[in-house]
Design an enzyme around this catalytic site. Sequence first.
Site, PDB file in Angstrom:
ATOM      1  N   TYR A 163      -2.122  -0.423  10.242  1.00 24.23           N
ATOM      2  CA  TYR A 163      -2.150  -0.729   8.807  1.00 24.23           C
ATOM      3  C   TYR A 163      -0.858  -0.239   8.152  1.00 24.23           C
ATOM      4  O   TYR A 163      -0.245  -0.960   7.354  1.00 24.23           O
ATOM      5  CB  TYR A 163      -3.367  -0.071   8.166  1.00 24.23           C
ATOM      6  CG  TYR A 163      -3.569  -0.427   6.717  1.00 24.23           C
ATOM      7  CD1 TYR A 163      -4.184  -1.623   6.351  1.00 24.23           C
ATOM      8  CD2 TYR A 163      -3.153   0.433   5.702  1.00 24.23           C
ATOM      9  CE1 TYR A 163      -4.366  -1.957   5.021  1.00 24.23           C
ATOM     10  CE2 TYR A 163      -3.336   0.106   4.370  1.00 24.23           C
ATOM     11  CZ  TYR A 163      -3.943  -1.086   4.031  1.00 24.23           C
ATOM     12  OH  TYR A 163      -4.120  -1.415   2.708  1.00 24.23           O
ATOM     13  N   SER A 215       0.855  -1.191   0.000  1.00 20.01           N
ATOM     14  CA  SER A 215       0.000   0.000   0.000  1.00 20.01           C
ATOM     15  C   SER A 215       0.884   1.232   0.000  1.00 20.01           C
ATOM     16  O   SER A 215       1.996   1.210   0.542  1.00 20.01           O
ATOM     17  CB  SER A 215      -0.899   0.011   1.246  1.00 20.01           C
ATOM     18  OG  SER A 215      -1.564   1.254   1.378  1.00 20.01           O
TER      19      SER A 215
END
Length: 304
Positions: A174, A161
């Site tokens: 995350y 990501s």
Amino acid sequence: PRGALRQHAPVDTAGVLATGKVAVIIGSGSGIGRCAALRCVALGMKVMLADIDVPDATSVQAECEAAGAPKGSVVVQRCDCRVEADVRAARDAAYAAFGAVHLLMNNAAMQSNNRCGPYEHPDRWKVILDTNLLGVYHGGLAFAPSMVEQAEPSVIVNTGSKQGITMPPGDTAYNVSKAGVKVLTEALQHQLRSTDGCRVNAFLLVPGCVNTMNRTRGDKWVEGAAFKPDRAKDEREYNGVVDRAYAAEKWRERGAWQPDQVIDELFGAIAAGTPFYVICADGETTRAMDDGRMQWAMDDLVFR
């Protein structure tokens, strides 16, 4: 002074995305994994749909067969990527069914949607790290040695990501998990390229804003009984309207890419053998913006 931009030297990926080759997609019941499966089928590949949600994976299997996949060429395997034994079982099942694996996608992920800070919610931290980071590690641990032994051009894709590179404040767990995926995939590629006779290469997929199920699943997980279904905004529905086309259009208006656009970028990179970092734009973020944000993050270290 910074050096000039240069194209990475391509690696040998000849024939990976071809008729008769085999893909295993961990995290295949929706989003990027679903679109990867459909694209593999369109190329004549055999596919294992490995997912913790068997009904979702079975639905994708039906889509693949409706798109022309012969019976038996797309199989479903329940797999919780957090559990090493599950991933090893998926490997064994894939080799038993198809005899080889040419494309492995470690794609499963969880997120809390900016509700997991640096010193709170240890239960959420564990789920996110176990899924997003250890799940990817388990994939490589189970599959990489067998793929190396095949001595055929093969590819391992790990889904990272942009948040694992630029580290925006908010969803700390995350960010940490996806930063770990970046480091792990870089180390994986280094080891693969340093192994005599190895014909396996790794790629790091870095999506931007993409219309998937992850946000809704994160909300359901964090909010529990308080979650309001008519607030769902994902690839299947948007604010109570259950319609993929409608949801896709609403997400386009918000600047999101569709999962198939991400697969365009990824499969283009695999076919070309480059770049290792498959960093995707989206409807609101250009490459120049991405490059600036990444440079800004690194400049904090360089210009300390």
